[in-house]
Write an enzyme that holds these catalytic residues in place. Structure first.
Site, PDB file in Angstrom:
ATOM      1  N   GLU A   1      -6.502 -12.944   6.147  1.00 18.47           N
ATOM      2  CA  GLU A   1      -7.267 -11.706   6.263  1.00 18.47           C
ATOM      3  C   GLU A   1      -8.621 -11.790   5.579  1.00 18.47           C
ATOM      4  O   GLU A   1      -9.177 -10.775   5.159  1.00 18.47           O
ATOM      5  CB  GLU A   1      -6.453 -10.543   5.685  1.00 18.47           C
ATOM      6  CG  GLU A   1      -5.760 -10.852   4.368  1.00 18.47           C
ATOM      7  CD  GLU A   1      -4.712  -9.809   3.990  1.00 18.47           C
ATOM      8  OE1 GLU A   1      -4.786  -8.675   4.479  1.00 18.47           O
ATOM      9  OE2 GLU A   1      -3.824 -10.148   3.188  1.00 18.47           O
TER      10      GLU A   1
ATOM     11  N   HIS B   1       0.797  -1.225   0.000  1.00 16.61           N
ATOM     12  CA  HIS B   1       0.000   0.000   0.000  1.00 16.61           C
ATOM     13  C   HIS B   1       0.831   1.277   0.000  1.00 16.61           C
ATOM     14  O   HIS B   1       0.314   2.338  -0.344  1.00 16.61           O
ATOM     15  CB  HIS B   1      -0.931   0.009   1.222  1.00 16.61           C
ATOM     16  CG  HIS B   1      -1.975  -1.057   1.182  1.00 16.61           C
ATOM     17  ND1 HIS B   1      -2.960  -1.106   0.234  1.00 16.61           N
ATOM     18  CD2 HIS B   1      -2.185  -2.135   1.985  1.00 16.61           C
ATOM     19  CE1 HIS B   1      -3.738  -2.157   0.435  1.00 16.61           C
ATOM     20  NE2 HIS B   1      -3.294  -2.800   1.491  1.00 16.61           N
TER      21      HIS B   1
ATOM     22  N   ASP C   1      -8.721  -5.980   6.669  1.00 18.91           N
ATOM     23  CA  ASP C   1      -9.346  -6.700   5.561  1.00 18.91           C
ATOM     24  C   ASP C   1     -10.322  -7.760   6.068  1.00 18.91           C
ATOM     25  O   ASP C   1     -11.335  -8.048   5.422  1.00 18.91           O
ATOM     26  CB  ASP C   1      -8.274  -7.350   4.685  1.00 18.91           C
ATOM     27  CG  ASP C   1      -7.636  -6.367   3.720  1.00 18.91           C
ATOM     28  OD1 ASP C   1      -8.231  -5.304   3.468  1.00 18.91           O
ATOM     29  OD2 ASP C   1      -6.539  -6.643   3.225  1.00 18.91           O
TER      30      ASP C   1
END
Length: 275
Positions: free
Chosen positions: A164, A61, A190
């Site tokens: 996740e 990210h 997530d």
């Protein structure tokens, strides 16, 4: 378990930096880490100096590339911290390139089956334990790797697989049973989305699922890592047995610090005007 550090040029350095894979195998380990999204070695050094045991460089990210890793690894190791990389993809080529930079471990996202976990381990280990490609002239090998590098790398580099989502939860026992997986890293953000509670990692249902996951992992003896949005959450999961607590992120903590400083100035000015 934190690291024993001594002052050196303003930064603290470790006096006992065991391979991360060995550290994560110890059930008494309690490492505090944070995610790194700002691609600056100064930030790595500041985090290590603040007392973080490890930084997780976020290639999934953050605006960070593999090219940024060597400097960050050098900065982290120089300051006595472990450096891990959270990847955006689990391809063998990407895993190999990241490990060639000398990171202590890789955190691999969206592992949903034993087959996913097996492929991740295979890409991260040299033969006979895996199929990682060898180049002796990379940073991890000291730019002049010998046969001993194959052994030390396999023994030292940690592989953490991220669970996740619902599929990963359902396959948790099979994932944890894959040889070579050093820890399961829980992604509650997530996971909250997967459970229909997007952006609510502290929702009671998410906490219930995470606690159940950690209880199941504890019975296997495998290590657990987890993202923790607050110090309270980090303390909770460390007490529950998490060996690696990733507390917040550099950019979040920096922003909070900036706001506190400006708010303090505003409050002081307000008090001054009221006198």
């Amino acid at each position: 378990m934190g690291q024993d550090r001594t002052p050196a040029g303003g930064l603290r350095v470790t006096t006992d930096r065991r391979p991360l894979r060995e550290v994560l195998a110890d059930p008494t380990t309690r490492l505090t880490a944070t995610f790194l999204l700002i691609p600056r070695l100064e930030m790595v050094e500041l985090l290590a100096d603040a007392g973080f045991d490890a930084v997780l460089v976020d290639l999934e990210h953050g605006p960070i590339s593999v090219d940024d890793l060597p400097g960050m690894v050098a900065a982290g190791h120089g300051a006595g911290a472990y450096v891990l990389a959270r990847l955006g993809e689990r391809t063998p080529a990407t895993i190999g390139r990241v490990l060639d930079c000398g990171v202590d471990g890789v955190v691999l996202p969206h592992v949903e089956s034993a087959a996913d976990a097996h492929d991740a381990v295979d890409a991260a280990r040299f033969p006979p334990d895996g199929s990682r490609s060898l180049n002796p002239y990379v940073r991890a090998a000291g730019y002049d790797g010998t046969e001993s590098f194959l052994t030390t790398a396999n023994a030292g580099v940690a592989v953490l697989v991220m669970v996740e989502g619902k599929d990963g939860l359902a396959a948790l026992d099979d994932i944890a049973a894959v040889a070579g997986v050093d820890a399961v890293f829980v992604g509650p953000v997530d996971l909250s989305t997967s459970l229909g509670l997007p952006g609510q990692p502290e929702h009671p249902l998410v906490l219930e699922k995470v606690q159940d996951l950690m209880d199941r992992l504890a019975r296997t003896g495998i290590g657990t890592g987890i993202y923790c949005p607050t110090p309270h959450a980090a303390a909770r999961w460390q007490r529950a047995g998490a060996r690696l607590a990733a507390l917040s992120a550099d950019i979040a903590m920096a922003g909070a610090g900036f706001r506190r400083t400006v708010e303090e100035l505003h409050d002081l000015n307000t008090e001054g005007r009221s006198r």
